[in-house]
Design a protein around this motif. Structure first.
Motif, PDB file in Angstrom:
ATOM      1  N   LEU A 146      -7.543   2.229  -4.069  1.00 33.16           N
ATOM      2  CA  LEU A 146      -6.545   3.267  -4.339  1.00 33.16           C
ATOM      3  C   LEU A 146      -5.975   3.112  -5.745  1.00 33.16           C
ATOM      4  CD1 LEU A 146      -4.915   5.707  -3.609  1.00 33.16           C
ATOM      5  CD2 LEU A 146      -3.343   4.219  -2.319  1.00 33.16           C
ATOM      6  N   ALA A 147      -5.663   1.906  -6.166  1.00 35.00           N
ATOM      7  CA  ALA A 147      -5.131   1.696  -7.515  1.00 35.00           C
ATOM      8  C   ALA A 147      -6.140   2.159  -8.570  1.00 35.00           C
ATOM      9  CB  ALA A 147      -4.769   0.226  -7.720  1.00 35.00           C
ATOM     10  N   HIS A 148      -7.411   1.860  -8.358  1.00 36.09           N
ATOM     11  CA  HIS A 148      -8.462   2.281  -9.283  1.00 36.09           C
ATOM     12  C   HIS A 148      -8.551   3.806  -9.340  1.00 36.09           C
ATOM     13  CE1 HIS A 148     -12.389   2.181 -11.324  1.00 36.09           C
ATOM     14  NE2 HIS A 148     -12.722   3.153 -10.490  1.00 36.09           N
ATOM     15  N   GLU A 149      -8.522   4.453  -8.193  1.00 42.18           N
ATOM     16  CA  GLU A 149      -8.607   5.918  -8.160  1.00 42.18           C
ATOM     17  C   GLU A 149      -7.362   6.554  -8.766  1.00 42.18           C
ATOM     18  OE1 GLU A 149     -11.423   7.313  -7.697  1.00 42.18           O
ATOM     19  OE2 GLU A 149     -12.356   5.463  -6.977  1.00 42.18           O
ATOM     20  N   ILE A 150      -6.203   5.915  -8.614  1.00 42.44           N
ATOM     21  CA  ILE A 150      -4.997   6.384  -9.293  1.00 42.44           C
ATOM     22  C   ILE A 150      -5.219   6.354 -10.807  1.00 42.44           C
ATOM     23  CG2 ILE A 150      -2.603   5.781  -9.844  1.00 42.44           C
ATOM     24  CD1 ILE A 150      -2.276   4.981  -6.864  1.00 42.44           C
ATOM     25  N   GLY A 151      -5.930   5.338 -11.280  1.00 39.92           N
ATOM     26  CA  GLY A 151      -6.262   5.268 -12.705  1.00 39.92           C
ATOM     27  C   GLY A 151      -7.071   6.480 -13.144  1.00 39.92           C
TER      28      GLY A 151
ATOM     29  N   MET B 156       0.829  -1.198   0.000  1.00 37.02           N
ATOM     30  CA  MET B 156       0.000   0.000   0.000  1.00 37.02           C
ATOM     31  C   MET B 156       0.871   1.259   0.000  1.00 37.02           C
ATOM     32  SD  MET B 156      -3.149   0.978   0.115  1.00 37.02           S
ATOM     33  CE  MET B 156      -4.146   2.303   0.654  1.00 37.02           C
ATOM     34  N   GLN B 157       1.974   1.188   0.717  1.00 36.44           N
ATOM     35  CA  GLN B 157       2.842   2.363   0.780  1.00 36.44           C
ATOM     36  C   GLN B 157       3.378   2.725  -0.603  1.00 36.44           C
ATOM     37  OE1 GLN B 157       3.287   4.376   3.545  1.00 36.44           O
ATOM     38  NE2 GLN B 157       4.165   5.713   1.986  1.00 36.44           N
ATOM     39  N   ASP B 158       3.616   1.709  -1.443  1.00 35.93           N
ATOM     40  CA  ASP B 158       4.092   2.002  -2.793  1.00 35.93           C
ATOM     41  C   ASP B 158       3.076   2.813  -3.580  1.00 35.93           C
ATOM     42  OD1 ASP B 158       2.396  -0.243  -2.777  1.00 35.93           O
ATOM     43  OD2 ASP B 158       3.310  -1.095  -4.566  1.00 35.93           O
ATOM     44  N   LEU B 159       1.790   2.547  -3.378  1.00 36.84           N
ATOM     45  CA  LEU B 159       0.743   3.313  -4.063  1.00 36.84           C
ATOM     46  C   LEU B 159       0.636   4.722  -3.496  1.00 36.84           C
ATOM     47  CD1 LEU B 159      -2.069   0.631  -4.452  1.00 36.84           C
ATOM     48  CD2 LEU B 159      -0.369   1.344  -6.137  1.00 36.84           C
ATOM     49  N   ILE B 160       0.761   4.842  -2.193  1.00 39.05           N
ATOM     50  CA  ILE B 160       0.737   6.170  -1.564  1.00 39.05           C
ATOM     51  C   ILE B 160       1.912   7.000  -2.074  1.00 39.05           C
ATOM     52  CG2 ILE B 160       0.981   7.405   0.635  1.00 39.05           C
ATOM     53  CD1 ILE B 160      -0.601   5.024   1.904  1.00 39.05           C
ATOM     54  N   ASP B 161       3.084   6.392  -2.149  1.00 42.82           N
ATOM     55  CA  ASP B 161       4.263   7.091  -2.688  1.00 42.82           C
ATOM     56  C   ASP B 161       4.025   7.499  -4.140  1.00 42.82           C
ATOM     57  OD1 ASP B 161       5.522   6.725  -0.252  1.00 42.82           O
ATOM     58  OD2 ASP B 161       6.723   5.007  -0.940  1.00 42.82           O
ATOM     59  N   TYR B 162       3.410   6.637  -4.924  1.00 46.56           N
ATOM     60  CA  TYR B 162       3.103   6.916  -6.322  1.00 46.56           C
ATOM     61  C   TYR B 162       2.230   8.169  -6.424  1.00 46.56           C
ATOM     62  CZ  TYR B 162       1.774   5.838 -11.183  1.00 46.56           C
ATOM     63  OH  TYR B 162       1.577   5.875 -12.543  1.00 46.56           O
ATOM     64  N   VAL B 163       1.215   8.244  -5.569  1.00 45.84           N
ATOM     65  CA  VAL B 163       0.308   9.397  -5.547  1.00 45.84           C
ATOM     66  C   VAL B 163       1.086  10.670  -5.216  1.00 45.84           C
ATOM     67  CG1 VAL B 163      -1.601  10.450  -4.255  1.00 45.84           C
ATOM     68  CG2 VAL B 163      -1.766   8.072  -5.004  1.00 45.84           C
ATOM     69  N   ARG B 164       1.882  10.611  -4.169  1.00 41.61           N
ATOM     70  CA  ARG B 164       2.634  11.793  -3.728  1.00 41.61           C
ATOM     71  C   ARG B 164       3.653  12.242  -4.766  1.00 41.61           C
ATOM     72  NH1 ARG B 164       3.144   9.680   2.393  1.00 41.61           N
ATOM     73  NH2 ARG B 164       1.127  10.458   3.099  1.00 41.61           N
TER      74      ARG B 164
ATOM     75  N   ASP C  54      -9.732   0.942 -14.352  1.00 36.11           N
ATOM     76  CA  ASP C  54      -9.435  -0.451 -14.007  1.00 36.11           C
ATOM     77  C   ASP C  54      -8.241  -0.987 -14.792  1.00 36.11           C
ATOM     78  OD1 ASP C  54     -11.341  -0.876 -12.008  1.00 36.11           O
ATOM     79  OD2 ASP C  54     -12.874  -1.540 -13.433  1.00 36.11           O
ATOM     80  N   ILE C  55      -8.164  -0.654 -16.069  1.00 35.11           N
ATOM     81  CA  ILE C  55      -7.023  -1.107 -16.871  1.00 35.11           C
ATOM     82  C   ILE C  55      -5.735  -0.516 -16.319  1.00 35.11           C
ATOM     83  CG2 ILE C  55      -5.893  -0.911 -19.133  1.00 35.11           C
ATOM     84  CD1 ILE C  55      -8.764  -1.130 -20.357  1.00 35.11           C
ATOM     85  N   PHE C  56      -5.744   0.778 -16.016  1.00 32.79           N
ATOM     86  CA  PHE C  56      -4.544   1.407 -15.464  1.00 32.79           C
ATOM     87  C   PHE C  56      -4.159   0.746 -14.146  1.00 32.79           C
ATOM     88  CE2 PHE C  56      -1.897   4.421 -13.304  1.00 32.79           C
ATOM     89  CZ  PHE C  56      -1.057   4.860 -14.317  1.00 32.79           C
ATOM     90  N   ALA C  57      -5.152   0.488 -13.295  1.00 26.76           N
ATOM     91  CA  ALA C  57      -4.887  -0.151 -12.000  1.00 26.76           C
ATOM     92  C   ALA C  57      -4.262  -1.529 -12.191  1.00 26.76           C
ATOM     93  CB  ALA C  57      -6.178  -0.263 -11.187  1.00 26.76           C
ATOM     94  N   ALA C  58      -4.793  -2.305 -13.120  1.00 28.49           N
ATOM     95  CA  ALA C  58      -4.253  -3.649 -13.375  1.00 28.49           C
ATOM     96  C   ALA C  58      -2.801  -3.574 -13.824  1.00 28.49           C
ATOM     97  CB  ALA C  58      -5.098  -4.362 -14.422  1.00 28.49           C
ATOM     98  N   LEU C  59      -2.502  -2.666 -14.738  1.00 25.70           N
ATOM     99  CA  LEU C  59      -1.135  -2.530 -15.239  1.00 25.70           C
ATOM    100  C   LEU C  59      -0.203  -1.961 -14.171  1.00 25.70           C
ATOM    101  CD1 LEU C  59      -1.952  -1.257 -18.840  1.00 25.70           C
ATOM    102  CD2 LEU C  59      -1.207  -3.553 -18.167  1.00 25.70           C
ATOM    103  N   LEU C  60      -0.746  -1.167 -13.260  1.00 27.16           N
ATOM    104  CA  LEU C  60       0.036  -0.613 -12.162  1.00 27.16           C
ATOM    105  C   LEU C  60       0.366  -1.686 -11.123  1.00 27.16           C
ATOM    106  CD1 LEU C  60       1.148   1.979 -10.730  1.00 27.16           C
ATOM    107  CD2 LEU C  60      -1.120   2.192  -9.680  1.00 27.16           C
TER     108      LEU C  60
ATOM    109  N   LEU D 160      -7.926  -8.085 -17.115  1.00 24.25           N
ATOM    110  CA  LEU D 160      -7.599  -6.825 -17.790  1.00 24.25           C
ATOM    111  C   LEU D 160      -6.110  -6.742 -18.118  1.00 24.25           C
ATOM    112  CD1 LEU D 160      -9.849  -4.328 -15.826  1.00 24.25           C
ATOM    113  CD2 LEU D 160     -10.078  -4.996 -18.236  1.00 24.25           C
ATOM    114  N   TRP D 161      -5.276  -7.240 -17.205  1.00 28.05           N
ATOM    115  CA  TRP D 161      -3.833  -7.239 -17.464  1.00 28.05           C
ATOM    116  C   TRP D 161      -3.533  -8.098 -18.688  1.00 28.05           C
ATOM    117  CZ3 TRP D 161       0.321 -10.473 -17.950  1.00 28.05           C
ATOM    118  CH2 TRP D 161       1.583  -9.877 -17.893  1.00 28.05           C
ATOM    119  N   ARG D 162      -4.132  -9.290 -18.731  1.00 24.73           N
ATOM    120  CA  ARG D 162      -3.908 -10.193 -19.869  1.00 24.73           C
ATOM    121  C   ARG D 162      -4.338  -9.542 -21.178  1.00 24.73           C
ATOM    122  NH1 ARG D 162      -6.413 -15.929 -17.732  1.00 24.73           N
ATOM    123  NH2 ARG D 162      -4.596 -16.640 -16.536  1.00 24.73           N
ATOM    124  N   GLU D 163      -5.456  -8.814 -21.147  1.00 23.45           N
ATOM    125  CA  GLU D 163      -5.992  -8.190 -22.360  1.00 23.45           C
ATOM    126  C   GLU D 163      -5.190  -6.971 -22.807  1.00 23.45           C
ATOM    127  OE1 GLU D 163      -9.986  -7.141 -21.357  1.00 23.45           O
ATOM    128  OE2 GLU D 163     -10.720  -9.194 -21.514  1.00 23.45           O
TER     129      GLU D 163
END
Length: 134
Positions: free
Chosen positions: A48-53, A1-9, A76-82, A116-119
């Protein structure tokens, strides 16, 4: 989770916990809000990953159901790839085989994100081949 928080910041977006009613998260104008309700770590991470998308695409709020559906899919696609790297996916597939549910469990993501990642994942070498052909 911290990696996503860092990504946001690192991208200069805001992040706060708020009362969101029945929603787990939302994005608007550079601010990601997560619900202040108690969620599992898994649900919080997926949200959080979805909202980052949404933030990545800078999706504006919309009442148009067609646009809303497209925005949700893009997020969702962005979140999957993230959340899923090619190396992690390959490792999971070697461990559990090709079953989507087993891979999702191994990667600690939803089955939807595995699909979604596979696609949508394009291997960097394939991208290079495409660029050379143009």
């Amino acid at each position: 989770m911290q990696d996503l928080i860092d990504y946001v910041r690192e991208r200069g977006w805001g992040l706060k916990y708020d009362r969101l009613g029945r929603r787990n998260g939302e994005y608007s104008r550079g601010l990601i809000k997560l619900t202040d309700r108690r969620l599992t770590a898994f649900t919080l991470r997926m949200t959080l990953a979805h909202e980052i998308g949404h933030a990545h695409h800078d999706h504006p709020w919309t009442d148009d159901p067609v646009v809303w559906k497209r925005h949700e899919r893009e997020a969702d696609i962005f979140a999957a790839l993230l959340l899923i790297s090619a190396e992690e996916y390959a490792r999971a597939e070697r461990i559990v085989g090709g079953h989507q549910g087993a891979i999702a469990k191994e990667l600690n993501v939803t089955e939807k994100y595995v699909l979604l990642w596979r696609e949508n994942y394009v291997h960097p070498r394939a991208r290079l081949r495409h660029l050379r052909a143009v």
